[in-house]
Design a protein around this motif. Structure first.
Motif, PDB file in Angstrom:
ATOM      1  N   ASP A 276      64.806   9.481  85.562  1.00 10.22           N
ATOM      2  CA  ASP A 276      66.177   9.947  86.210  1.00 10.22           C
ATOM      3  C   ASP A 276      66.748  10.890  84.946  1.00 10.22           C
ATOM      4  N   THR A 277      65.937  11.595  84.050  1.00  7.32           N
ATOM      5  CA  THR A 277      66.365  12.288  83.135  1.00  7.32           C
ATOM      6  C   THR A 277      65.557  13.506  83.317  1.00  7.32           C
ATOM      7  N   PHE A 278      66.533  14.465  83.102  1.00  3.58           N
ATOM      8  CA  PHE A 278      65.982  16.009  83.407  1.00  3.58           C
ATOM      9  C   PHE A 278      66.279  16.733  82.014  1.00  3.58           C
ATOM     10  N   LEU A 279      65.008  17.349  81.617  1.00  2.00           N
ATOM     11  CA  LEU A 279      65.059  18.253  80.440  1.00  2.00           C
ATOM     12  C   LEU A 279      65.422  19.575  80.624  1.00  2.00           C
ATOM     13  N   LEU A 280      66.821  19.736  79.988  1.00  4.57           N
ATOM     14  CA  LEU A 280      67.472  21.037  80.127  1.00  4.57           C
ATOM     15  C   LEU A 280      66.866  22.175  79.074  1.00  4.57           C
ATOM     16  N   ASN A 281      66.468  21.563  78.135  1.00  2.46           N
ATOM     17  CA  ASN A 281      66.009  22.456  76.614  1.00  2.46           C
ATOM     18  C   ASN A 281      64.529  22.792  76.925  1.00  2.46           C
ATOM     19  N   ARG A 282      64.378  23.950  77.066  1.00  9.44           N
ATOM     20  CA  ARG A 282      62.996  24.518  77.431  1.00  9.44           C
ATOM     21  C   ARG A 282      62.240  24.440  76.111  1.00  9.44           C
ATOM     22  N   ASN A 283      62.851  24.554  74.934  1.00  9.90           N
ATOM     23  CA  ASN A 283      62.236  24.590  73.728  1.00  9.90           C
ATOM     24  C   ASN A 283      62.249  23.336  73.249  1.00  9.90           C
ATOM     25  N   PHE A 284      62.340  22.177  73.890  1.00 11.98           N
ATOM     26  CA  PHE A 284      62.269  20.818  73.358  1.00 11.98           C
ATOM     27  C   PHE A 284      61.351  20.422  72.563  1.00 11.98           C
ATOM     28  N   ILE A 285      60.087  20.720  72.967  1.00 16.69           N
ATOM     29  CA  ILE A 285      58.889  20.436  72.244  1.00 16.69           C
ATOM     30  C   ILE A 285      58.991  21.042  70.685  1.00 16.69           C
ATOM     31  N   ALA A 286      59.115  22.153  70.578  1.00 16.38           N
ATOM     32  CA  ALA A 286      59.398  22.928  69.408  1.00 16.38           C
ATOM     33  C   ALA A 286      60.385  22.288  68.653  1.00 16.38           C
ATOM     34  N   ASP A 287      61.471  21.875  69.043  1.00 15.75           N
ATOM     35  CA  ASP A 287      62.314  21.574  68.423  1.00 15.75           C
ATOM     36  C   ASP A 287      62.195  20.056  67.955  1.00 15.75           C
ATOM     37  N   ILE A 288      61.636  19.199  68.220  1.00 17.34           N
ATOM     38  CA  ILE A 288      61.275  18.067  67.930  1.00 17.34           C
ATOM     39  C   ILE A 288      60.196  17.982  67.000  1.00 17.34           C
ATOM     40  N   LEU A 289      59.149  18.847  67.367  1.00 18.65           N
ATOM     41  CA  LEU A 289      57.838  19.002  66.036  1.00 18.65           C
ATOM     42  C   LEU A 289      58.667  19.590  64.883  1.00 18.65           C
ATOM     43  N   ASP A 290      59.380  20.478  64.831  1.00 18.59           N
ATOM     44  CA  ASP A 290      60.426  20.764  63.696  1.00 18.59           C
ATOM     45  C   ASP A 290      60.942  19.833  62.622  1.00 18.59           C
ATOM     46  N   ILE A 291      61.353  18.998  63.526  1.00 16.52           N
ATOM     47  CA  ILE A 291      62.141  17.861  62.730  1.00 16.52           C
ATOM     48  C   ILE A 291      61.219  16.948  62.072  1.00 16.52           C
ATOM     49  N   PHE A 292      60.024  16.447  62.939  1.00 16.20           N
ATOM     50  CA  PHE A 292      59.236  15.390  62.366  1.00 16.20           C
ATOM     51  C   PHE A 292      58.196  16.161  61.501  1.00 16.20           C
ATOM     52  N   GLN A 293      57.929  17.267  61.764  1.00 19.30           N
ATOM     53  CA  GLN A 293      56.906  17.683  60.549  1.00 19.30           C
ATOM     54  C   GLN A 293      57.493  18.192  59.340  1.00 19.30           C
ATOM     55  N   LYS A 294      59.065  18.214  59.474  1.00 15.49           N
ATOM     56  CA  LYS A 294      59.606  18.325  58.070  1.00 15.49           C
ATOM     57  C   LYS A 294      60.073  17.147  57.237  1.00 15.49           C
ATOM     58  N   ASN A 295      60.064  15.964  58.070  1.00 15.64           N
ATOM     59  CA  ASN A 295      60.287  14.677  57.218  1.00 15.64           C
ATOM     60  C   ASN A 295      59.259  13.640  57.756  1.00 15.64           C
ATOM     61  N   ASP A 296      58.113  13.110  57.365  1.00 14.51           N
ATOM     62  CA  ASP A 296      57.375  12.276  57.848  1.00 14.51           C
ATOM     63  C   ASP A 296      57.970  10.992  57.693  1.00 14.51           C
ATOM     64  N   ARG A 297      59.238  10.677  57.354  1.00 14.20           N
ATOM     65  CA  ARG A 297      59.737   9.239  57.194  1.00 14.20           C
ATOM     66  C   ARG A 297      60.652   9.309  58.688  1.00 14.20           C
ATOM     67  N   ILE A 298      60.945  10.241  59.377  1.00 15.25           N
ATOM     68  CA  ILE A 298      61.381   9.884  60.645  1.00 15.25           C
ATOM     69  C   ILE A 298      60.458   9.458  61.693  1.00 15.25           C
ATOM     70  N   GLY A 299      60.753   8.373  62.266  1.00 16.25           N
ATOM     71  CA  GLY A 299      59.878   7.681  62.966  1.00 16.25           C
ATOM     72  C   GLY A 299      60.379   7.836  64.719  1.00 16.25           C
ATOM     73  N   MET A 300      61.276   8.063  64.884  1.00 20.03           N
ATOM     74  CA  MET A 300      61.846   8.420  66.308  1.00 20.03           C
ATOM     75  C   MET A 300      63.352   9.173  66.289  1.00 20.03           C
ATOM     76  N   LEU A 301      63.469   9.868  67.277  1.00 20.05           N
ATOM     77  CA  LEU A 301      64.679  10.633  67.546  1.00 20.05           C
ATOM     78  C   LEU A 301      65.074  10.438  68.989  1.00 20.05           C
ATOM     79  N   GLY A 302      66.180  10.425  69.268  1.00 18.22           N
ATOM     80  CA  GLY A 302      66.906  10.778  70.660  1.00 18.22           C
ATOM     81  C   GLY A 302      68.234  11.546  70.699  1.00 18.22           C
ATOM     82  N   VAL A 303      68.721  11.514  72.000  1.00 24.10           N
ATOM     83  CA  VAL A 303      69.787  12.520  72.059  1.00 24.10           C
ATOM     84  C   VAL A 303      71.161  11.834  71.998  1.00 24.10           C
ATOM     85  N   ALA A 304      71.318  10.505  71.888  1.00 22.62           N
ATOM     86  CA  ALA A 304      72.437   9.800  71.486  1.00 22.62           C
ATOM     87  C   ALA A 304      72.261   8.774  70.808  1.00 22.62           C
ATOM     88  N   GLY A 305      73.414   8.355  70.098  1.00 21.94           N
ATOM     89  CA  GLY A 305      73.107   7.066  69.350  1.00 21.94           C
ATOM     90  C   GLY A 305      74.111   6.516  68.840  1.00 21.94           C
TER      91      GLY A 305
END
Length: 252
Positions: free
Chosen positions: A69-98
């Motif tokens: 029931d979740t709809f992705l509004l950010n069309r650049n979502f894939i590039a955005d998460i790749l940028d975060i993961f590839q800049k820091n290999d210690r990040i295991g996971m991310l989410g939109v709220a925490g």
């Protein structure tokens, strides 16, 4: 493991919700050289079992665990998460709220970091009043489960049979493996969730199981009055949803 692939993993209970979720995924911008796939799990006994099943079948380095029931509004979502993961290999996971605090009674209703739009029983378009991170991302203690993206596979704890607390448990498991859990900066909310009302009975069962799994984190029992108040709020929210649906159907 295919390092140029992103798999979206969805546990399906309602085909209409899933079809709408797929429409938003299909509209995402895919960076050059990458590919995506969608793995759907039908009739899963619980979120953790469904996610484990799909995780074991997937050969993608990057996985996005998404509620139907979740709809992705950010069309650049894939590039955005790749940028975060590839800049820091210690990040295991991310989410939109925490949350940056694990309460010792295990109550995770008060998420305080991130950005998310959702229907939560009060109004249809609620942006929530969460603190937006000022950096590219901020480390948190636990993620809310609407959307979870990973770059490493850590098994989900199947002792949690319901549809609550799986994201909190996975946050703990990731951190046990030495990985960071983060919430990114979102200029606009990355996603909208159409059904953010948690089933109170399901919540209570998983809450009890969480305290058994992680007594070092959650040693304090909740007061009976707090539990009943939460159940009553859940019942009221469900009634409001039914009334709203009925009025829409008769064009009021």
């Amino acid at each position: 493991m295919d390092e140029r692939k992103i798999d979206f993993i969805v546990c399906v209970t309602e085909s209409i919700c899933c079809e709408e979720c797929m429409r938003y995924i299909s509209d995402l911008i895919i960076p050059d050289g990458y590919c995506i796939d969608v793995l759907t799990v039908f009739e899963a006994e619980g979120m953790t079992k469904g996610y484990n099943e799909a995780m074991q079948e997937s050969d993608a380095k990057y996985k996005v665990y998404l509620r139907e029931d979740t709809f992705l509004l950010n069309r650049n979502f894939i590039a955005d998460i790749l940028d975060i993961f590839q800049k820091n290999d210690r990040i295991g996971m991310l989410g939109v709220a925490g949350t940056d605090v694990l309460l010792d009674n295990g109550d995770f209703l008060k998420w305080n970091i991130g950005s998310i739009m959702a229907y939560d029983g009060r109004c249809i378009k609620d942006h929530f009043e969460l603190r937006q991170t000022s950096a590219i991302y901020e480390k948190v203690e636990a993620l809310e489960g609407t959307l979870i993206a990973t770059q490493y596979d850590v098994p989900w704890r199947e002792e949690l049979m319901g549809w609550s607390f799986y994201s909190v448990s996975q946050s703990v498991e990731m951190k046990k493996q030495g990985y960071e859990v983060v919430v990114p900066y979102q200029e606009n909310a990355w996603c909208y969730r159409d059904n953010a009302i948690i089933n109170a009975e399901d919540y209570e069962k998983d809450h009890s199981q969480m305290q058994k799994l992680y007594p070092e984190y959650f040693p304090t029992k909740r007061m009976g009055g707090e539990v009943e108040k939460y159940r009553e709020n859940g019942r009221m929210a469900e009634q409001m949803r039914e009334l709203l649906t009925r009025y829409v159907e008769i064009h009021l």
